[in-house]
Design a protein around this motif. Structure first.
Motif, PDB file in Angstrom:
ATOM      1  N   ALA A   1       1.420 -28.258  14.913  1.00 31.22           N
ATOM      2  CA  ALA A   1       1.884 -27.260  13.926  1.00 31.22           C
ATOM      3  C   ALA A   1       3.403 -27.136  13.994  1.00 31.22           C
ATOM      4  O   ALA A   1       4.089 -27.033  12.966  1.00 31.22           O
ATOM      5  CB  ALA A   1       1.207 -25.923  14.198  1.00 31.22           C
TER       6      ALA A   1
ATOM      7  N   GLU B   1      -7.426 -25.626   8.830  1.00 29.28           N
ATOM      8  CA  GLU B   1      -8.421 -26.015   9.837  1.00 29.28           C
ATOM      9  C   GLU B   1      -9.786 -26.123   9.170  1.00 29.28           C
ATOM     10  O   GLU B   1     -10.267 -25.174   8.533  1.00 29.28           O
ATOM     11  CB  GLU B   1      -8.494 -25.002  10.988  1.00 29.28           C
TER      12      GLU B   1
ATOM     13  N   GLY C   1       1.844 -35.908   5.495  1.00 26.26           N
ATOM     14  CA  GLY C   1       0.946 -34.937   6.133  1.00 26.26           C
ATOM     15  C   GLY C   1       0.048 -35.614   7.158  1.00 26.26           C
ATOM     16  O   GLY C   1      -0.295 -36.791   7.032  1.00 26.26           O
TER      17      GLY C   1
ATOM     18  N   TRP D   1      -2.799 -28.501  19.478  1.00 29.67           N
ATOM     19  CA  TRP D   1      -2.785 -28.126  18.054  1.00 29.67           C
ATOM     20  C   TRP D   1      -1.479 -27.392  17.718  1.00 29.67           C
ATOM     21  O   TRP D   1      -0.925 -27.584  16.640  1.00 29.67           O
ATOM     22  CB  TRP D   1      -4.006 -27.250  17.722  1.00 29.67           C
TER      23      TRP D   1
ATOM     24  N   TYR E   1       2.165 -19.284  12.136  1.00 30.17           N
ATOM     25  CA  TYR E   1       1.893 -20.330  11.132  1.00 30.17           C
ATOM     26  C   TYR E   1       0.987 -19.793  10.030  1.00 30.17           C
ATOM     27  O   TYR E   1      -0.007 -19.118  10.324  1.00 30.17           O
ATOM     28  CB  TYR E   1       1.251 -21.561  11.785  1.00 30.17           C
TER      29      TYR E   1
ATOM     30  N   GLN F   1       4.891 -30.263  12.323  1.00 34.46           N
ATOM     31  CA  GLN F   1       4.682 -30.391  10.877  1.00 34.46           C
ATOM     32  C   GLN F   1       5.108 -29.149  10.100  1.00 34.46           C
ATOM     33  O   GLN F   1       5.333 -29.210   8.899  1.00 34.46           O
ATOM     34  CB  GLN F   1       3.202 -30.658  10.584  1.00 34.46           C
TER      35      GLN F   1
ATOM     36  N   GLY G   1       4.159 -25.100   8.846  1.00 36.19           N
ATOM     37  CA  GLY G   1       2.976 -24.633   8.115  1.00 36.19           C
ATOM     38  C   GLY G   1       3.098 -24.991   6.652  1.00 36.19           C
ATOM     39  O   GLY G   1       4.101 -25.596   6.259  1.00 36.19           O
TER      40      GLY G   1
ATOM     41  N   ALA H   1      -1.956 -20.030   7.938  1.00 31.16           N
ATOM     42  CA  ALA H   1      -3.154 -20.807   8.277  1.00 31.16           C
ATOM     43  C   ALA H   1      -4.249 -20.579   7.249  1.00 31.16           C
ATOM     44  O   ALA H   1      -4.471 -19.452   6.798  1.00 31.16           O
ATOM     45  CB  ALA H   1      -3.645 -20.410   9.663  1.00 31.16           C
TER      46      ALA H   1
ATOM     47  N   LEU I   1      -1.028 -24.744   7.587  1.00 29.23           N
ATOM     48  CA  LEU I   1      -1.987 -25.715   8.107  1.00 29.23           C
ATOM     49  C   LEU I   1      -3.386 -25.313   7.679  1.00 29.23           C
ATOM     50  O   LEU I   1      -3.651 -24.147   7.378  1.00 29.23           O
ATOM     51  CB  LEU I   1      -1.889 -25.789   9.630  1.00 29.23           C
TER      52      LEU I   1
ATOM     53  N   LEU J   1      -0.497 -30.392   7.396  1.00 33.09           N
ATOM     54  CA  LEU J   1      -1.334 -30.592   8.581  1.00 33.09           C
ATOM     55  C   LEU J   1      -2.758 -30.102   8.315  1.00 33.09           C
ATOM     56  O   LEU J   1      -2.958 -28.964   7.871  1.00 33.09           O
ATOM     57  CB  LEU J   1      -0.741 -29.796   9.770  1.00 33.09           C
ATOM     58  N   VAL J   2      -3.728 -30.987   8.578  1.00 33.09           N
ATOM     59  CA  VAL J   2      -5.155 -30.618   8.539  1.00 33.09           C
ATOM     60  C   VAL J   2      -5.723 -30.942   9.916  1.00 33.09           C
ATOM     61  O   VAL J   2      -5.526 -32.057  10.417  1.00 33.09           O
ATOM     62  CB  VAL J   2      -5.921 -31.414   7.455  1.00 33.09           C
TER      63      VAL J   2
ATOM     64  N   PHE K   1      -1.221 -29.698   2.112  1.00 35.63           N
ATOM     65  CA  PHE K   1      -0.812 -29.199   3.428  1.00 35.63           C
ATOM     66  C   PHE K   1      -0.107 -30.307   4.214  1.00 35.63           C
ATOM     67  O   PHE K   1      -0.480 -31.482   4.099  1.00 35.63           O
ATOM     68  CB  PHE K   1      -2.047 -28.773   4.235  1.00 35.63           C
TER      69      PHE K   1
END
Ligand SMILES: C[S@@+](CC[C@H](N)C(=O)[O-])C[C@H]1O[C@@H](n2cnc3c(N)ncnc32)[C@H](O)[C@@H]1O
Length: 244
Positions: free
Chosen positions: A24, A33, A126, A20, A50, A27, A29, A52, A31, A95-96, A93
């Motif tokens: 991160a 979750e 993304g 993970w 990051y 990509q 931040g 988050a 991110l 990143l997911v 975002f």
């Protein structure tokens, strides 16, 4: 109590964290979750700097996460109590992530609605990254298994041993795992806390089809967090999809 046990039990499991973190890093931040639980993944990512965001529907898990966050972690993560198949954060975002077998506990309709929300919350380029237990391994399990001790950890408050055992029942479509946490008290008594988790039995290719139907392109699949390819024997099925 379950949040405490979940964190102590799954906290033993750190092999996915570099995976993970590497996403991160790639990509950047912020991110998001989904199903951030007690922060097993979100806290180390936030500590690595990051920005988050975490969504979970269970307030006990989120309270535990909040209580474990050092005030020195900046920027402070944004935590939201919500169903991740129905949320709107009014932002996108790069990143997911959905770590730790959460995706396999969702039924087909919840996955479809969650994918709709995810697609809206990803910016162009993304990535969505999801890990589930290997679907083929789950499908091949015998119909049931009696409880067997699998792990032991120190109770985070008392220091007494807690034994973890699990048993399962499999039907054609679902696998229900019952986890028992047995707190072994100094006077010999055992305090048992149990939780049931149901995984949908979904073929790996069907997960990928659903993601494509939501408008995302499959970027990569893996069988282990070190990047090994997915096979019928690997422990996990991990997929990474991109919003074009
Ligand atoms: C297996 S735990 C994973 C926790 C964390 N991601 C980790 O890796 O340790 C699954 C979490 O997802 C949450 N969850 C499951 N379905 C959800 C949903 N539809 N909306 C929000 N949270 C959900 C549960 O409350 C639980 O905290």
């Amino acid at each position: 109590m379950l949040a405490l046990y979940f964190h102590a039990h799954y906290g033993l499991d750190v092999e996915d964290l570099p995976f993970w973190k590497s996403l991160a890093e790639k990509q950047g931040g912020p991110l998001l979750e989904l199903g951030c639980g007690t922060g097993r993944v979100l806290i180390p990512l936030a500590e690595a700097g990051y920005a988050a965001w975490g969504i979970d529907k269970d307030p006990e898990m989120l309270d535990f996460l909040q209580g474990n966050l050092s005030p020195n972690v900046l920027p402070a993560p944004h935590l939201l109590e919500a169903d991740f198949s129905d949320f709107n954060l009014d932002r996108q975002f790069p990143l997911v992530i959905v770590p730790c077998n959460t995706w396999s506990t969702l039924d087909a309709d919840t996955r479809r609605r969650a994918l709709g929300c995810i697609t809206r919350h990803l910016n162009s380029g993304g990535l969505l990254a999801v890990s589930v237990p290997n679907p083929q391994v789950l499908l091949d399990l015998p119909p049931n298994a009696k409880p067997e001790v699998e792990d032991e950890f120190e109770h985070p408050l008392s220091g007494d041993p807690v034994q973890v055992s699990s048993a399962w029942k499999r039907s054609k479509d679902r696998l229900t795992v019952t986890w028992h946490y047995d707190h072994l008290l100094p006077d010999g008594d055992v305090q048992r806390t149990s939780v049931e988790v149901t995984h949908e039995l979904v073929a790996a290719e069907r997960y990928l089809e659903e993601v494509r139907s939501a408008g995302l392109a499959i970027e990569a699949t893996y069988g282990e967090f070190d990047g090994s390819p997915y096979t019928a024997e690997t422990e996990n099925f991990i997929f990474v999809a991109k919003k074009l």
